[in-house]
Design an enzyme around this catalytic site. Structure first.
Site, PDB file in Angstrom:
ATOM      1  N   ASP A   1     -29.461   8.857  15.540  1.00 46.01           N
ATOM      2  CA  ASP A   1     -30.356   8.234  16.504  1.00 46.01           C
ATOM      3  C   ASP A   1     -31.417   7.443  15.738  1.00 46.01           C
ATOM      4  O   ASP A   1     -31.622   7.658  14.536  1.00 46.01           O
ATOM      5  CB  ASP A   1     -31.001   9.341  17.346  1.00 46.01           C
TER       6      ASP A   1
ATOM      7  N   ASP B   1     -35.059   6.056  17.317  1.00 46.77           N
ATOM      8  CA  ASP B   1     -36.426   6.430  17.666  1.00 46.77           C
ATOM      9  C   ASP B   1     -36.613   7.941  17.630  1.00 46.77           C
ATOM     10  O   ASP B   1     -35.894   8.691  18.299  1.00 46.77           O
ATOM     11  CB  ASP B   1     -36.773   5.899  19.066  1.00 46.77           C
TER      12      ASP B   1
END
Length: 216
Positions: A13, A15
């Site tokens: 991922d 953020d």
């Protein structure tokens, strides 16, 4: 306690996992929510890890979907332009360097423009494969993005390790049948297989058939 396990691909991922963009994300979303009279805690609990249009649909369930799509594009444009305070999560650069030459990908709810802006602001290299919002129909917590990345890399889901921070992302990784390493202080409450405070606790060591993930 130290933990070691093997994997053949890493799915990351952005953020909250590679990049700390919390300040700008929360500022823009709370600004968006104010005219709607939405509760601050509800908004912050909802928006992390999802595509913007889906967060809007959850927060304003009676609103027309087309309005959400339009406002999401405006939100993405602002997020891409406002990168002050966006920095790398500790250990992110070292982790990406360790994965160079090994199968890995970013799987993010951001679009290409936002991913490029935030990774650039944080001084991080973008992996060759990036599964962004443009490439999926369903947002996390749906596992579509992780499953697509595994398929494009030619790696079985069970042989993938996911690095995620949010509840939506961790749920997506688990539902994809992958080993999930939760990153950050809030991740343990979402049930990942493993947890680290930041990425300095992760070591990647190439092995005969993939690599070892060592969590200290």
């Amino acid at each position: 306690m130290a933990t070691t396990f093997t994997a053949r691909a890493a799915l990351l991922d952005m953020d909250g996992t590679l990049v700390d963009s919390t300040a700008v994300v929360e500022h823009l979303w709370l600004e968006w929510a104010e005219p709607h009279g939405l509760d601050r805690e509800t908004v912050l609990r909802t928006v992390h890890g999802r595509q913007g249009w889906q967060s809007m649909a959850i927060l304003l369930p009676e609103r027309d979907h087309e309005i959400n799509l339009i406002e999401n594009q405006r939100m993405l444009a602002r997020e891409s332009a406002e990168t002050d305070g966006v920095v790398a999560i500790r250990g992110a650069d070292d982790l990406l360097r360790a994965l160079d030459g090994l199968p890995h990908a970013i799987v993010t709810s951001a679009n290409v423009a936002l991913m490029t802006a935030r990774m650039g602001a944080a001084g991080l290299a973008i992996p060759e494969l990036a599964v962004t919002a443009e490439r999926v129909t369903n947002s996390k917590p749906d596992p579509e993005g992780f499953l697509l990345a595994a398929s494009l890399l030619g790696i079985a889901p069970a042989d993938c390790v996911v690095f995620e921070d949010s509840g939506a992302g961790i749920r997506a990784g688990l539902d994809a049948g992958m080993t999930v390493v939760g990153v950050g202080p809030h991740a343990p409450s979402f049930g990942p297989a493993h947890h680290v405070d930041d990425l300095t606790r992760v070591e990647i060591v190439p092995a005969a058939d993939g690599f070892e993930v060592r969590i200290g």
